[in-house]
Design an enzyme around this catalytic site. Structure first.
Site, mmCIF file in Angstrom:
data_model
loop_
_atom_site.group_PDB
_atom_site.id
_atom_site.type_symbol
_atom_site.label_atom_id
_atom_site.label_comp_id
_atom_site.label_asym_id
_atom_site.label_seq_id
_atom_site.Cartn_x
_atom_site.Cartn_y
_atom_site.Cartn_z
ATOM 1 N N THR A 27 0.843 -1.204 0.000
ATOM 2 C CA THR A 27 0.000 0.000 0.000
ATOM 3 C C THR A 27 0.877 1.253 0.000
ATOM 4 O OG1 THR A 27 -1.594 -1.275 1.314
ATOM 5 C CG2 THR A 27 -1.999 1.099 1.070
ATOM 6 N N ALA A 81 -0.586 -0.985 7.162
ATOM 7 C CA ALA A 81 -0.649 -1.781 8.388
ATOM 8 C C ALA A 81 -1.239 -3.141 8.055
ATOM 9 C CB ALA A 81 -1.500 -1.086 9.459
ATOM 10 N N ARG A 94 4.683 -7.338 8.565
ATOM 11 C CA ARG A 94 4.710 -8.493 7.654
ATOM 12 C C ARG A 94 5.729 -8.264 6.546
ATOM 13 N NH1 ARG A 94 -0.800 -10.910 5.478
ATOM 14 N NH2 ARG A 94 0.672 -11.566 3.899
ATOM 15 N N GLU A 101 10.127 1.761 10.275
ATOM 16 C CA GLU A 101 8.774 2.312 10.232
ATOM 17 C C GLU A 101 8.395 2.903 11.576
ATOM 18 O OE1 GLU A 101 6.645 -1.173 8.973
ATOM 19 O OE2 GLU A 101 6.345 -0.367 6.960
ATOM 20 N N LYS A 119 -8.677 -5.043 6.858
ATOM 21 C CA LYS A 119 -7.618 -4.988 7.890
ATOM 22 C C LYS A 119 -8.148 -4.461 9.229
ATOM 23 C CE LYS A 119 -3.722 -5.143 4.951
ATOM 24 N NZ LYS A 119 -2.454 -4.536 4.572
HETATM 25 O O1 DER Z 1 5.351 -4.544 6.990
HETATM 26 C C1 DER Z 1 4.688 -3.528 7.210
HETATM 27 O O2 DER Z 1 4.712 -2.938 8.310
HETATM 28 C C2 DER Z 1 3.739 -3.030 6.154
HETATM 29 O O3 DER Z 1 3.486 -1.650 6.293
HETATM 30 C C3 DER Z 1 2.441 -3.799 6.321
HETATM 31 O O4 DER Z 1 2.043 -3.631 7.582
HETATM 32 C C4 DER Z 1 1.376 -3.384 5.333
HETATM 33 O O5 DER Z 1 1.732 -3.934 4.146
HETATM 34 P P1 DER Z 1 0.691 -4.031 2.923
HETATM 35 O O6 DER Z 1 0.286 -2.613 2.610
HETATM 36 O O7 DER Z 1 1.508 -4.673 1.844
HETATM 37 O O8 DER Z 1 -0.468 -4.871 3.376
#
Ligand code: DER
Length: 223
Positions: A27, A81, A94, A101, A119
């Site tokens: 994202t 997130a 993940r 971050e 989410k």
């Molecule tokens: O790894 C991380 O913290 C990412 O921000 C994750 O939380 C969100 O990843 P995504 O937008 O690919 O779902």
């Protein structure tokens, strides 16, 4: 679709002269692309992963990138997130970028979280393990300590592209810990007391975050 929707909406929050924290993940990647396409040029960008840095260069924002030590503030951080509760407690990591971050997301004047509706959860963790970044040398002692103290199972994250454990951009290992049930936000600090733990994916300190949610019907909700 939903990721692009919240990403383009997030660009509206970016003003000339801002220092912007670039999150990591799919994202956040959509946000970086939208920023390159629609955003103001006179911004400074602090990326929270090599992946986000490389994409910023790819979309023509390379000259706007700054290392964190070269800026004295972050005006706004924009990040994804894995899970978000009503109280705006986040589960992240993940993508393995949780340490940088958290530094950027916690120091930012304003924190913008971009998610798709699925989410939103009642508590964390709902569907994902809790990532714990650890010093490689201590990974097993940390795994044992977490399981002994808090239960559940802590597994060393393997690198999907090569044999062996995944390495973060900081050269650390990741444990994916599945606790026996929902956890209290206070666990964010308790985990960090275990020797060898560098950071974890519980982000409970930015209840003031603005959460942009892409609904399944293509509309947007702001929390
Ligand atoms: O790894 C991380 O913290 C990412 O921000 C994750 O939380 C969100 O990843 P995504 O937008 O690919 O779902």
């Amino acid at each position: 679709m939903g990721k692009a929707l919240v990403a383009r909406e997030a660009v509206k929050y970016i003003k000339s002269g801002m220092v912007v924290g670039l999150g990591s993940g799919t994202t956040a990647r959509e946000f970086i692309k939208a920023l390159g396409e629609l955003g103001p040029r006179d911004v400074a960008l602090v990326a929270t992963s090599v992946d986000s840095e490389l994409l910023a260069v790819e979309v023509g924002l390379g000259d706007r990138l700054r290392p964190l030590w070269a800026v004295d503030r972050i005006d706004i951080a924009v990040d994804g997130a894995d899970e978000v509760t009503e109280e705006k407690i986040l589960l992240k990591g993940r993508g393995g970028a949780l340490l940088r971050e958290k530094v950027v997301d916690y120091m930012a004047e304003r924190f913008l979280v971009l998610i798709e509706e699925h989410k939103l959860v009642q508590h964390i963790p709902a569907r994902n393990p809790i990532p714990i970044e650890v010093v490689p040398w201590a990974w097993r002692s940390v795994a044992r300590a977490v399981e002994a103290k808090f239960g559940g199972t802590a597994k060393l994250r393997q690198d999907g592209a090569k044999l062996g454990p995944a390495l973060t951009d900081n050269g650390n290992y990741l444990l994916d810990w599945t606790p026996p049930g929902p956890v209290e936000p206070s666990l964010e600090e308790e985990l960090k007391l275990i020797p060898g733990v560098v950071e974890n994916g519980i982000f409970s300190k930015r209840r003031d975050a603005t959460v942009l949610v892409a609904r399944g019907d293509g509309t947007l909700k702001v929390l």
